[in-house]
Design a protein around this motif. Structure first.
Motif, short mmCIF file in Angstrom:
data_model
loop_
_atom_site.label_atom_id
_atom_site.label_comp_id
_atom_site.label_asym_id
_atom_site.label_seq_id
_atom_site.Cartn_x
_atom_site.Cartn_y
_atom_site.Cartn_z
N TYR A 63 71.68 5.97 4.12
CA TYR A 63 71.16 5.09 5.17
C TYR A 63 71.19 5.78 6.54
O TYR A 63 70.31 5.57 7.38
N LEU A 64 72.22 6.60 6.78
CA LEU A 64 72.39 7.24 8.08
C LEU A 64 71.49 8.46 8.29
O LEU A 64 71.14 8.79 9.43
N LYS A 65 71.13 9.12 7.20
CA LYS A 65 70.46 10.42 7.28
C LYS A 65 69.24 10.43 8.22
O LYS A 65 69.10 11.35 9.05
N PRO A 66 68.31 9.46 8.17
CA PRO A 66 67.12 9.53 9.03
C PRO A 66 67.45 9.49 10.53
O PRO A 66 66.64 9.94 11.35
N PHE A 67 68.61 8.98 10.89
CA PHE A 67 68.94 8.79 12.30
C PHE A 67 69.93 9.85 12.81
O PHE A 67 69.96 10.15 14.00
N VAL A 68 70.73 10.39 11.91
CA VAL A 68 71.65 11.47 12.28
C VAL A 68 70.96 12.82 12.15
O VAL A 68 71.23 13.76 12.88
N LYS A 69 70.02 12.87 11.19
CA LYS A 69 69.26 14.10 10.87
C LYS A 69 70.24 15.23 10.53
O LYS A 69 71.16 15.02 9.75
N ALA A 121 73.02 4.44 19.68
CA ALA A 121 71.61 4.70 19.37
C ALA A 121 71.38 4.73 17.87
O ALA A 121 70.40 4.16 17.36
N VAL A 122 72.27 5.38 17.14
CA VAL A 122 72.13 5.46 15.68
C VAL A 122 72.16 4.05 15.08
O VAL A 122 71.31 3.69 14.24
N LEU A 123 73.12 3.25 15.49
CA LEU A 123 73.27 1.91 14.91
C LEU A 123 72.10 1.00 15.31
O LEU A 123 71.63 0.20 14.49
N ARG A 124 71.61 1.13 16.54
CA ARG A 124 70.46 0.31 16.98
C ARG A 124 69.20 0.68 16.18
O ARG A 124 68.45 -0.19 15.74
N ASN A 125 68.99 1.98 16.02
CA ASN A 125 67.82 2.44 15.27
C ASN A 125 67.89 1.98 13.81
O ASN A 125 66.88 1.60 13.20
N LEU A 126 69.09 2.04 13.26
CA LEU A 126 69.28 1.59 11.87
C LEU A 126 69.00 0.09 11.77
O LEU A 126 68.36 -0.37 10.81
N GLN A 127 69.46 -0.67 12.75
CA GLN A 127 69.26 -2.12 12.73
C GLN A 127 67.76 -2.46 12.80
O GLN A 127 67.29 -3.38 12.11
N ARG A 128 67.01 -1.72 13.62
CA ARG A 128 65.58 -2.02 13.82
C ARG A 128 64.73 -1.59 12.63
O ARG A 128 63.62 -2.06 12.46
N SER A 129 65.22 -0.67 11.83
CA SER A 129 64.44 -0.12 10.72
C SER A 129 64.62 -0.97 9.47
O SER A 129 65.66 -1.61 9.27
N ARG A 131 65.56 -1.44 5.83
CA ARG A 131 66.45 -0.72 4.93
C ARG A 131 65.70 -0.30 3.68
O ARG A 131 64.99 -1.11 3.06
N PRO A 132 65.79 0.97 3.28
CA PRO A 132 65.04 1.44 2.11
C PRO A 132 65.48 0.75 0.82
O PRO A 132 66.64 0.38 0.67
N ASP A 133 64.52 0.57 -0.09
CA ASP A 133 64.79 -0.05 -1.39
C ASP A 133 65.30 1.04 -2.34
O ASP A 133 64.53 1.86 -2.84
N LEU A 134 66.60 1.04 -2.59
CA LEU A 134 67.21 2.10 -3.41
C LEU A 134 66.72 2.05 -4.85
O LEU A 134 66.75 3.07 -5.55
N THR A 135 66.29 0.88 -5.31
CA THR A 135 65.86 0.77 -6.71
C THR A 135 64.57 1.54 -6.98
O THR A 135 64.22 1.77 -8.14
N LYS A 136 63.87 1.94 -5.94
CA LYS A 136 62.59 2.64 -6.11
C LYS A 136 62.76 4.16 -6.12
O LYS A 136 61.78 4.89 -6.30
N LEU A 137 63.97 4.64 -5.89
CA LEU A 137 64.19 6.09 -5.83
C LEU A 137 63.96 6.73 -7.20
O LEU A 137 64.24 6.13 -8.24
N GLN A 138 63.47 7.96 -7.20
CA GLN A 138 63.24 8.72 -8.41
C GLN A 138 63.68 10.17 -8.20
O GLN A 138 63.67 10.65 -7.08
N PRO A 139 64.10 10.87 -9.29
CA PRO A 139 64.22 10.40 -10.68
C PRO A 139 65.47 9.51 -10.87
O PRO A 139 66.20 9.27 -9.90
N ALA A 140 65.71 9.10 -12.11
CA ALA A 140 66.76 8.12 -12.40
C ALA A 140 68.14 8.61 -11.97
O ALA A 140 68.94 7.84 -11.43
#
Length: 445
Positions: A63-69, A121-129, A131-140
């Motif tokens: 969850y943090l990766k896109p905002f911490v880079k 800033a990280v927490l605000r950006n995370l709140q506004r975004s 949240r990705p759907d983890l069930t759609k990640l691939q591969p299994a």
């Protein structure tokens, strides 16, 4: 400097120490709590944050990766962000404004204004975004790794060995809190008597589905109860309670527990023995300070007269004991401990394929070394608290190939148990909500 009794700051400090120094979370947490006079509510929050972050670390980092880079974070800053996201995602009773305010304040106190702005800033950006759907990640394997916070190499290994459906069931179970469990000391009290006694303070305590000498409760500090101090029970996982019965110990038997500390299985074996008939369990451990734990446990339970504890490398036992010295031998081998990841969540991150690859050789060496100590028609039990075939079925197969005088037989249990890998007994966490465990019973022909 932060208030020493602020639970969130304490949690961040503990997590940073665990990450930076490789400390054990439970020991670091206990030591910190002893040093601070916290209210029960704050103690519960610190404990929840520490174990929750460790249990969900890979998910939180995703969850943090896109905002911490790719910014390199100090361990305490990383831990602070993880605790904040853990509260946002998993603790719905804590308001967002409280999470933001406390996290920013801690960042300023432990660091500076610049770090405080970065955390905000990280927490605000995370709140506004969204949240990705983890069930759609691939591969299994990658999906399960992120969803259940299990290293991808371990997910791939379990999928290969038990299939994707079973692997996911195991990881989903590991993701839920473990029950507290205890073993009744039947030399002092019956299970029914202890059950009635404990229900006064733990109304939800119940008999184990795996063993008649086990009791389970949704939670509670069992080691703090008077009945524990009186030696009426000891703390032990339900799956671990299947080991001693597998030996079919008789009152006058000579038993060797080759890898015994801290003595849970040793004292269980001792409950079947009668010192007046000469019954004795000899408990070995490589480290003298761990031998003291065995002795202390036996004394608390009133079983010291049938336990002899010694500091010894089990691989050298044949140099001390004569061939055929023991009716029963237990090798509860040193292992990766992967069956314990629900109770000890940091284990999943401490292990890697290389460290696991070294263990089967040690496990075989111990079995090989004690084989001659088993009497004809005697019984040898091999057990581990792990779930991977390399440490379990493969070690037993190698031993039987090297020692044709032994045969594998069905594992005796006090209660019918549905398990995997017959004639051995492999339990996975999702089978009964216990630790993952393996037991093989071998008889000397």
């Amino acid at each position: 400097m932060a208030k020493p009794t602020d639970p969130r700051t304490l949690a961040v400090t503990i997590l940073a120490k665990v990450a930076a120094q490789g400390s054990y979370a439970n020991l670091t947490l206990d030591a910190t709590l002893r040093q601070h006079d916290l209210s029960p509510r704050d103690t519960a929050l610190v404990t929840n944050l520490v174990y929750g972050v460790i249990q969900h670390a890979l998910t939180l980092d995703y969850y943090l990766k896109p905002f911490v880079k790719d910014r390199k974070l100090d361990p305490w800053v990383h831990a602070l962000l993880q605790t904040a996201v853990y509260q946002m995602v998993y603790l719905d009773k804590i308001p967002l404004h409280a999470i933001f305010y406390e996290s920013t304040a801690i960042a300023k106190r432990m660091g500076n204004v610049g770090i405080g702005k970065f955390v905000t800033a990280v927490l605000r950006n995370l709140q506004r975004s969204q949240r990705p759907d983890l069930t759609k990640l691939q591969p299994a394997a990658y999906r399960m790794s992120i969803m259940y916070s299990i290293p991808e190499w371990l997910v791939a290994k379990m999928i290969e060995q038990v299939g994707a459906t079973k692997a996911e069931a195991i990881f989903a179970t590991v993701d839920r809190p473990a029950a507290a469990s205890l073993r009744v000391n039947t030399t002092k009290i019956t299970p029914d008597q202890l059950l009635a006694e404990l229900k006064q303070t733990l109304p939800d305590v119940a008999v184990s589905a795996l063993t008649p000498v086990g009791l389970v409760a949704p939670g509670g500090h069992l080691a703090g109860l008077l009945a524990f101090a009186a030696g009426e029970f000891t703390i032990q996982d339900e799956s671990s309670m299947l080991v001693a019965p597998s030996l079919e110990v008789q009152p006058g038997d000579q038993v060797l527990d080759a890898c015994a500390a801290p003595g849970g299985k040793t004292t269980h074996i001792a409950q079947y023995l009668d010192a007046a008939e000469g019954g004795q369990v000899t408990a070995l451990d490589l480290h003298p300070h761990k031998v003291q734990l065995i002795t202390a446990n036996a004394k608390r339970l009133g079983l010291a007269d049938r336990v002899t504890a010694m500091a010894m490398d089990a691989r050298e036992a044949a140099d001390t004991f004569a061939p055929g010295s023991f009716d029963k031998v237990l090798v509860d081998a040193p292992c990766s401990g992967l069956g314990l990841i629900r109770r000890k969540p940091e284990i999943r991150y401490d292990k890697d394929p290389e460290s696991i690859a070294k263990l089967p050789e040690i496990q075989f060496e111990i079995l090989d070394a004690v084989a001659s100590l088993v009497k004809p028609n005697g019984r040898l039990t091999y057990s581990t608290c792990t779930m991977v075939e390399e440490e379990n079925q493969a070690v037993v197969a190698r031993f039987l190939s090297a020692h044709p005088e032994f045969s594998a037989v069905a594992v005796p249990t006090l209660t019918p148990v549905k398990a995997h890998g017959a004639p051995a007994l492999q339990l996975f966490p999702d089978d009964y909500g216990t630790d993952g465990f393996f037991i093989a019973s071998l008889v000397r022909n």
